[in-house]
Design a protein around this motif. Structure first.
Motif, PDB file in Angstrom:
ATOM      1  N   LEU A  20      10.141 -30.377  -3.898  1.00  0.00           N
ATOM      2  CA  LEU A  20      10.155 -29.396  -3.259  1.00  0.00           C
ATOM      3  C   LEU A  20      11.331 -27.879  -3.449  1.00  0.00           C
ATOM      4  O   LEU A  20      11.806 -29.080  -4.215  1.00  0.00           O
ATOM      5  CB  LEU A  20      10.538 -30.036  -1.936  1.00  0.00           C
ATOM      6  N   ALA A 128      16.851 -37.764  -3.020  1.00  0.00           N
ATOM      7  CA  ALA A 128      15.544 -38.418  -2.942  1.00  0.00           C
ATOM      8  C   ALA A 128      15.988 -40.007  -2.718  1.00  0.00           C
ATOM      9  O   ALA A 128      15.974 -40.250  -2.157  1.00  0.00           O
ATOM     10  CB  ALA A 128      15.400 -37.894  -4.269  1.00  0.00           C
ATOM     11  N   GLY A 130      18.710 -41.304  -4.173  1.00  0.00           N
ATOM     12  CA  GLY A 130      20.319 -41.311  -3.996  1.00  0.00           C
ATOM     13  C   GLY A 130      20.858 -41.180  -4.847  1.00  0.00           C
ATOM     14  O   GLY A 130      21.551 -42.023  -4.889  1.00  0.00           O
ATOM     15  N   LYS A 156      14.653 -36.326   1.628  1.00  0.00           N
ATOM     16  CA  LYS A 156      13.051 -36.053   1.568  1.00  0.00           C
ATOM     17  C   LYS A 156      13.453 -37.486   2.149  1.00  0.00           C
ATOM     18  O   LYS A 156      13.492 -39.121   1.298  1.00  0.00           O
ATOM     19  CB  LYS A 156      12.792 -36.166   0.040  1.00  0.00           C
TER      20      LYS A 156
HETATM   21  P1  5GP Z   1      18.568 -38.568  -6.401  1.00  0.00           P
HETATM   22  O1  5GP Z   1      19.781 -38.347  -7.254  1.00  0.00           O
HETATM   23  O2  5GP Z   1      18.666 -38.154  -4.605  1.00  0.00           O
HETATM   24  O3  5GP Z   1      16.909 -39.107  -6.539  1.00  0.00           O
HETATM   25  O4  5GP Z   1      17.855 -36.868  -6.475  1.00  0.00           O
HETATM   26  C1  5GP Z   1      19.031 -36.015  -5.602  1.00  0.00           C
HETATM   27  C2  5GP Z   1      19.211 -34.880  -6.798  1.00  0.00           C
HETATM   28  O5  5GP Z   1      17.192 -34.550  -7.905  1.00  0.00           O
HETATM   29  C3  5GP Z   1      19.734 -33.577  -6.475  1.00  0.00           C
HETATM   30  O6  5GP Z   1      21.243 -33.190  -6.689  1.00  0.00           O
HETATM   31  C4  5GP Z   1      18.406 -32.960  -6.661  1.00  0.00           C
HETATM   32  O7  5GP Z   1      19.067 -31.705  -7.356  1.00  0.00           O
HETATM   33  C5  5GP Z   1      17.578 -32.985  -7.372  1.00  0.00           C
HETATM   34  N1  5GP Z   1      15.845 -33.314  -6.728  1.00  0.00           N
HETATM   35  C6  5GP Z   1      15.911 -34.132  -6.448  1.00  0.00           C
HETATM   36  N2  5GP Z   1      14.614 -34.277  -5.098  1.00  0.00           N
HETATM   37  C7  5GP Z   1      14.268 -33.016  -5.240  1.00  0.00           C
HETATM   38  C8  5GP Z   1      13.405 -31.774  -4.849  1.00  0.00           C
HETATM   39  O8  5GP Z   1      12.205 -32.366  -3.889  1.00  0.00           O
HETATM   40  N3  5GP Z   1      13.202 -30.408  -4.832  1.00  0.00           N
HETATM   41  C9  5GP Z   1      14.651 -30.179  -5.735  1.00  0.00           C
HETATM   42  N4  5GP Z   1      14.625 -28.939  -6.251  1.00  0.00           N
HETATM   43  N5  5GP Z   1      15.652 -30.876  -6.161  1.00  0.00           N
HETATM   44  C10 5GP Z   1      14.690 -32.339  -6.137  1.00  0.00           C
END
Ligand code: 5GP
Length: 193
Positions: A20, A128, A130, A156
């Motif tokens: 997104l 997302a 984590g 998400k």
């Molecule tokens: P996770 O580590 O939880 O998989 O992803 C989180 C990190 O990834 C956040 O710090 C963010 O910067 C980036 N991120 C994850 N999903 C998205 C998304 O759908 N859009 C954007 N703009 N950043 C995301």
């Protein structure tokens, strides 16, 4: 948070790969009035917690954490992403896999700015899988800090991060939880509060 969900509907765009884009108000251009409301909402949701410091991760978390910190009246520390870590014993180090860039970073926080027993709130823009929050939790665990909670602007909910961290008994407050996105139609659906 109604204002945030409306803004995502108006200005967010859905990309292939479950991404997104919210560059219009959060990740590139920043709407400071909206960020102020986000900061107030985090304060409201963690009002009963003793919070002495906010921990975030560069770069998108920094602006959000700084504005929120004005409502908590505490300093912000941001974890730095680095490609070559100097193992000098003066920093806490962990590895984080980036959802958006599909690669792994070393992430560091100086031991000067995280102390044993400090009460910490983690803030970030997205959750997302984590990985980012898990990495920050690792660092806090090594430091012996007290985790008071995790504040996320957009979770998400169809990815596992939020569920995993809540199952560890940590208070996770996400101001908008997206339950589905369709890149073709450009639609976003939210979980009801
Ligand atoms: P996770 O580590 O939880 O998989 O992803 C989180 C990190 O990834 C956040 O710090 C963010 O910067 C980036 N991120 C994850 N999903 C998205 C998304 O759908 N859009 C954007 N703009 N950043 C995301």
């Amino acid at each position: 948070m109604k204002l945030l969900k409306e803004r995502i509907q108006k200005d967010g765009t859905v990309k292939e790969g479950n991404v997104l884009k919210v560059d219009q108000f959060l990740n590139h251009q920043m709407d400071i009035e909206l960020l102020n409301e986000i900061g107030k909402e985090f304060k409201r949701r963690f009002a009963d917690k003793k919070i002495e410091k906010i921990l975030t991760i560069e770069s998108s978390g920094i602006g959000i954490a700084c504005i929120a910190a004005q409502y908590f009246h505490v300093p912000v520390v941001f974890a730095k992403k680095s490609q070559s870590v100097n193992l000098d014993g003066e920093s806490f180090i962990t590895k984080i896999e980036s959802f958006t860039h599909k690669r792994t970073y070393d992430v560091i926080v100086s031991k000067k700015y995280l102390k044993k027993g400090e009460h910490i709130l983690i803030i970030d823009d997205f959750m997302a899988n984590g990985c980012a929050v898990n990495g920050l939790l690792d660092i806090l665990e090594t430091a012996g800090a007290v985790v008071e909670g995790v504040g996320i602007v957009i979770e998400k909910g169809f990815q596992d991060g939020g569920k995993m961290i809540r199952e560890r008994g940590i208070q996770v407050e996400s101001l908008a939880i997206v339950d589905g996105m369709d890149a073709e139609k450009g639609t976003v659906t939210f979980r009801e509060a």
